[in-house]
Design a protein around this motif. Sequence first.
Motif, PDB file in Angstrom:
ATOM      1  N   ASP A 127     -29.855 -24.121 -19.444  1.00 61.02           N
ATOM      2  CA  ASP A 127     -30.631 -22.925 -19.141  1.00 61.02           C
ATOM      3  C   ASP A 127     -29.837 -22.079 -18.152  1.00 61.02           C
ATOM      4  O   ASP A 127     -29.557 -22.519 -17.032  1.00 61.02           O
ATOM      5  CB  ASP A 127     -31.971 -23.327 -18.529  1.00 61.02           C
ATOM      6  CG  ASP A 127     -32.891 -22.127 -18.302  1.00 61.02           C
ATOM      7  OD1 ASP A 127     -32.397 -20.986 -18.319  1.00 61.02           O
ATOM      8  OD2 ASP A 127     -34.094 -22.353 -18.089  1.00 61.02           O
ATOM      9  N   PRO A 128     -29.421 -20.855 -18.530  1.00 61.17           N
ATOM     10  CA  PRO A 128     -28.599 -20.027 -17.635  1.00 61.17           C
ATOM     11  C   PRO A 128     -29.312 -19.711 -16.324  1.00 61.17           C
ATOM     12  O   PRO A 128     -28.674 -19.601 -15.279  1.00 61.17           O
ATOM     13  CB  PRO A 128     -28.325 -18.767 -18.454  1.00 61.17           C
ATOM     14  CG  PRO A 128     -29.376 -18.748 -19.514  1.00 61.17           C
ATOM     15  CD  PRO A 128     -29.666 -20.176 -19.820  1.00 61.17           C
ATOM     16  N   ARG A 129     -30.634 -19.575 -16.382  1.00 63.74           N
ATOM     17  CA  ARG A 129     -31.378 -19.291 -15.149  1.00 63.74           C
ATOM     18  C   ARG A 129     -31.317 -20.467 -14.188  1.00 63.74           C
ATOM     19  O   ARG A 129     -31.187 -20.293 -12.970  1.00 63.74           O
ATOM     20  CB  ARG A 129     -32.837 -18.955 -15.482  1.00 63.74           C
ATOM     21  CG  ARG A 129     -33.018 -17.626 -16.223  1.00 63.74           C
ATOM     22  CD  ARG A 129     -34.438 -17.446 -16.678  1.00 63.74           C
ATOM     23  NE  ARG A 129     -34.856 -18.525 -17.593  1.00 63.74           N
ATOM     24  CZ  ARG A 129     -36.076 -18.610 -18.127  1.00 63.74           C
ATOM     25  NH1 ARG A 129     -36.996 -17.717 -17.822  1.00 63.74           N
ATOM     26  NH2 ARG A 129     -36.356 -19.610 -18.948  1.00 63.74           N
ATOM     27  N   LYS A 130     -31.396 -21.678 -14.749  1.00 66.06           N
ATOM     28  CA  LYS A 130     -31.305 -22.869 -13.915  1.00 66.06           C
ATOM     29  C   LYS A 130     -29.904 -23.006 -13.323  1.00 66.06           C
ATOM     30  O   LYS A 130     -29.748 -23.382 -12.153  1.00 66.06           O
ATOM     31  CB  LYS A 130     -31.639 -24.113 -14.745  1.00 66.06           C
ATOM     32  CG  LYS A 130     -31.623 -25.396 -13.943  1.00 66.06           C
ATOM     33  CD  LYS A 130     -32.010 -26.595 -14.802  1.00 66.06           C
ATOM     34  CE  LYS A 130     -31.980 -27.887 -13.981  1.00 66.06           C
ATOM     35  NZ  LYS A 130     -32.338 -29.070 -14.810  1.00 66.06           N
ATOM     36  N   ALA A 131     -28.900 -22.677 -14.129  1.00 60.26           N
ATOM     37  CA  ALA A 131     -27.516 -22.765 -13.651  1.00 60.26           C
ATOM     38  C   ALA A 131     -27.280 -21.792 -12.499  1.00 60.26           C
ATOM     39  O   ALA A 131     -26.660 -22.141 -11.488  1.00 60.26           O
ATOM     40  CB  ALA A 131     -26.551 -22.471 -14.789  1.00 60.26           C
ATOM     41  N   ILE A 132     -27.786 -20.584 -12.636  1.00 61.53           N
ATOM     42  CA  ILE A 132     -27.639 -19.580 -11.574  1.00 61.53           C
ATOM     43  C   ILE A 132     -28.372 -20.030 -10.319  1.00 61.53           C
ATOM     44  O   ILE A 132     -27.885 -19.877  -9.189  1.00 61.53           O
ATOM     45  CB  ILE A 132     -28.168 -18.218 -12.053  1.00 61.53           C
ATOM     46  CG1 ILE A 132     -27.266 -17.658 -13.162  1.00 61.53           C
ATOM     47  CG2 ILE A 132     -28.249 -17.230 -10.890  1.00 61.53           C
ATOM     48  CD1 ILE A 132     -27.794 -16.399 -13.812  1.00 61.53           C
TER      49      ILE A 132
END
Length: 297
Positions: A5-10
């Motif tokens: 999940d890109p949001r989690k990575a950020i």
Amino acid sequence: MNNTDPRKAIHEQNKLEKRLRNRVGKAIAEYNMIEESDVVMAAISGGKDSFAMLDILIALQKSAPIDFKIIAVNLDQKQPGFPEHILPAYFESLDIPYYIVDKDTYSIVKEKVPEGKTTCGLCSRLRRGTLYSFAESIGATKIALGHHMDDMVETMFLNMFHGAKLKSMPPKLRSDDKRNVVIRPLAFCREKDLIKYAEHKAYPIIPCNLCGSQENLQRQSIKAMLTEWDNQTPGRIENIFNSMKSVSLSQLADGELFDFKNLPIDRSEERKEYEFSEATVSSSNIDESLIIDVTHV
């Protein structure tokens, strides 16, 4: 297929960056590493740690309640194949003042150290002398190095195992001639966090081919040992480091730092109760009338 999940990575990257900045800020405050009007010479080797240190110092400089300057300095040791263009271009992209200092320590080390022997000691001394003298020449009041918590713990064990000394890299150090002060802003940071941070930032990392190609170095052996400990018992490295900040000289064995020879008994005051009750004598061949009452002598 990448299901991350890109949001989690950020979110994780932001947490990591905040954690590192907080730890650097805490180290700076705890040891008074940087003061008003300081000129901090940030020694940048091209490795992940010094890149991260420079990055975080620049970020903290913008929000710090004091005014200080940062000058990036790279010591080009003239290793064959060293990409001389990378660091100037990187410093220009940051729009910060910098110097590239040329000193052929590579040839000196290769000449002095037999093939297969550890070069790190001599290389470090040559590098230190060059940085110390250059710091004076540009009016730098602090020299910032990129050593982190793992480096400091490794150095302590290295000195214990191979030098029979209990010492390490301090977070802040005044040189023997008192002309320079070295600071290690990453003292509270773990290497595993810096690895992740460097991957996220995609720094143009330059490997050290002088010592990195040597196998079975003593430090690598220590690092492997500590890595195993850290995997088995998370938090052990932090505990070891914290023990370096909580030293009980009377519980060690250095007669120069603690006077073990002169420890007179003093029973003049009424003693406090011990944790456990008094022992009961069940058998003895001693005539108690012969025992001297030292409290009345």
